[in-house]
Design a protein around this motif. Sequence first.
Motif, short mmCIF file in Angstrom:
data_model
loop_
_atom_site.label_atom_id
_atom_site.label_comp_id
_atom_site.label_asym_id
_atom_site.label_seq_id
_atom_site.Cartn_x
_atom_site.Cartn_y
_atom_site.Cartn_z
N ALA A 183 29.97 60.79 64.49
CA ALA A 183 29.26 60.55 65.49
C ALA A 183 27.79 61.47 65.50
O ALA A 183 28.11 62.65 65.37
CB ALA A 183 30.05 60.89 67.01
N MET A 184 26.65 61.02 66.23
CA MET A 184 25.48 61.88 66.07
C MET A 184 25.61 62.67 67.20
O MET A 184 26.17 62.26 68.19
CB MET A 184 24.45 61.26 65.94
N ALA A 232 34.32 56.02 65.84
CA ALA A 232 33.32 56.82 65.44
C ALA A 232 33.94 58.29 65.78
O ALA A 232 33.69 59.41 65.15
CB ALA A 232 32.18 56.45 66.71
N PHE A 233 34.84 58.39 66.60
CA PHE A 233 35.63 59.73 67.04
C PHE A 233 36.30 59.90 65.82
O PHE A 233 36.45 61.18 65.50
CB PHE A 233 36.34 59.52 68.30
N ALA A 267 27.13 57.98 74.12
CA ALA A 267 26.79 57.58 73.22
C ALA A 267 27.96 57.69 71.92
O ALA A 267 27.84 56.99 70.68
CB ALA A 267 25.43 58.41 72.51
N THR A 268 28.77 58.72 71.92
CA THR A 268 29.72 59.10 71.09
C THR A 268 31.06 57.94 71.09
O THR A 268 31.36 57.27 70.32
CB THR A 268 30.20 60.66 71.33
N LEU A 308 35.14 70.98 68.06
CA LEU A 308 36.46 71.18 67.41
C LEU A 308 36.78 69.80 66.83
O LEU A 308 37.73 69.69 65.97
CB LEU A 308 37.42 71.53 68.45
N GLU A 309 36.50 68.79 67.47
CA GLU A 309 36.94 67.28 67.21
C GLU A 309 36.12 66.50 66.48
O GLU A 309 36.64 65.52 65.70
CB GLU A 309 37.66 66.72 68.48
N ILE A 310 34.87 66.36 66.58
CA ILE A 310 34.05 65.53 66.25
C ILE A 310 33.10 66.00 65.36
O ILE A 310 32.84 65.43 64.12
CB ILE A 310 32.98 64.80 67.25
N LYS A 311 32.64 67.07 65.16
CA LYS A 311 31.81 67.66 64.15
C LYS A 311 32.64 67.53 62.96
O LYS A 311 33.77 67.73 62.63
CB LYS A 311 31.63 69.18 64.59
#
Length: 147
Positions: free
Chosen positions: A15-16, A9-10, A39-40, A66-69
Amino acid sequence: MRKTLAIAAFATGTAMFAGTPASAQEMPTVEQTYRDIEATFGTVPTHFKAYPKSAVAGAWAMTKGLEIKGDNALEPRVKALINLAVAAQIPCRYCTWFETRMARNHGASEEEIAEAVAQAAYVRHWSTVLNGLQVNFETFKTEFGGE
């Protein structure tokens, strides 16, 4: 299995964002932040638990941004290679291990990983020479067409 899913997910950046504040002025509580992290990632990693409670929501917001969006300017593979290069220079064994894994998860080849680390060493080398010999900055800029 949960850790593998969390890394996936990461790595995919899909991820939501559960519990995103309604406005930039509102910061989620520590409990809301921990729930969002879990959750992530499927867990709340130790470094988030150890982080000052007064600042963990901001640290998590920065990490997500920075990392997930998913709509950032840099693609995840490039970010992981940059992160790895910086981690190798700091040096940070945690970051180096993690960013090598992220780079591979995002499709970076072993050659790209090696080149990113060598690039960091190259910049560090010339930084050491330029600063240690106190080369005049204005002269340096002029030699390379700068103002």
